[in-house]
Design an enzyme around this catalytic site. Sequence first.
Site, PDB file in Angstrom:
ATOM      1  N   VAL A 185      54.063  46.145  37.330  1.00 40.59           N
ATOM      2  CA  VAL A 185      53.250  47.251  37.852  1.00 40.59           C
ATOM      3  C   VAL A 185      53.357  47.395  39.341  1.00 40.59           C
ATOM      4  CG1 VAL A 185      51.010  48.387  38.405  1.00 40.59           C
ATOM      5  CG2 VAL A 185      51.431  47.308  35.996  1.00 40.59           C
ATOM      6  N   GLU A 186      53.540  46.584  40.057  1.00 36.19           N
ATOM      7  CA  GLU A 186      53.849  46.185  41.397  1.00 36.19           C
ATOM      8  C   GLU A 186      55.087  46.749  41.803  1.00 36.19           C
ATOM      9  OE1 GLU A 186      51.788  46.153  43.971  1.00 36.19           O
ATOM     10  OE2 GLU A 186      49.841  45.158  43.474  1.00 36.19           O
TER      11      GLU A 186
END
Length: 248
Positions: free
Chosen positions: A109-110
């Site tokens: 996600v990052e």
Amino acid sequence: MKRALGGFVVVFVAAAAAPARADIALLANGTTLKVTSQRREGDMVRFVLKGGGEVGVAAAALRGVVPDEVLDEVALAPLTAGADLSALAEAAARRHALDPELVRAVVAVESDFRADAVSPKGAQGLMQLMPATAKALGVTDAFDPAQNLEGGARHLRALIDQYGGDVKRALAAYNAGPGAVARHGGVPPYPETRDYVRKVLRRAQTVVPRAVAADGRIEASESPAVAAPPAPGAAATPAAVADAPSSR
């Protein structure tokens, strides 16, 4: 042909501040980006993406920019690169008594597993550490996958311990900072942060479907994403990190 193309790539990278006439940026880890323009900012190259948005890449991690039609002429990075990063993430997770799937989900996600990713606010690397956070964690090169994963996992472990094993609050603090979590008594009402927490937990498969309400509220639920606390004597995250968001 490949040698000539290689020379073109080197020259193009050296003149990275010039407008890009090509539309495929090729990174050292094998990732490709469709871009419409680029500019050099110190040790970074910033690309305007064809689908919208902008991304920063460390110049050292950029192999070059080429037209679509010649992309196949460039030798891609080994296909094992993604597997290697996943293995590094698992190792870092286990060193800090975390579920490897949780750490992998945070990385996905990052940064989408891009070791050279840089956010608009300067968060760097796989787990998007802000420079001050990275420094407090002892990370000297946030673009080094092993260092970034070690620092990010250590930071996440400390946040989980800080919130008594509440993974949702820990993730919210990772995204928005412990100050925001304290002010709101839990996951802040910021759409970005709530979306971030949902995405990570869904990827990690750590909550049952009812954990996220239809209206977007994040409801209380158990999460098996956290293993036992680190063994006695394990390094702890510096207190200075506790008040600093890792990204944004």
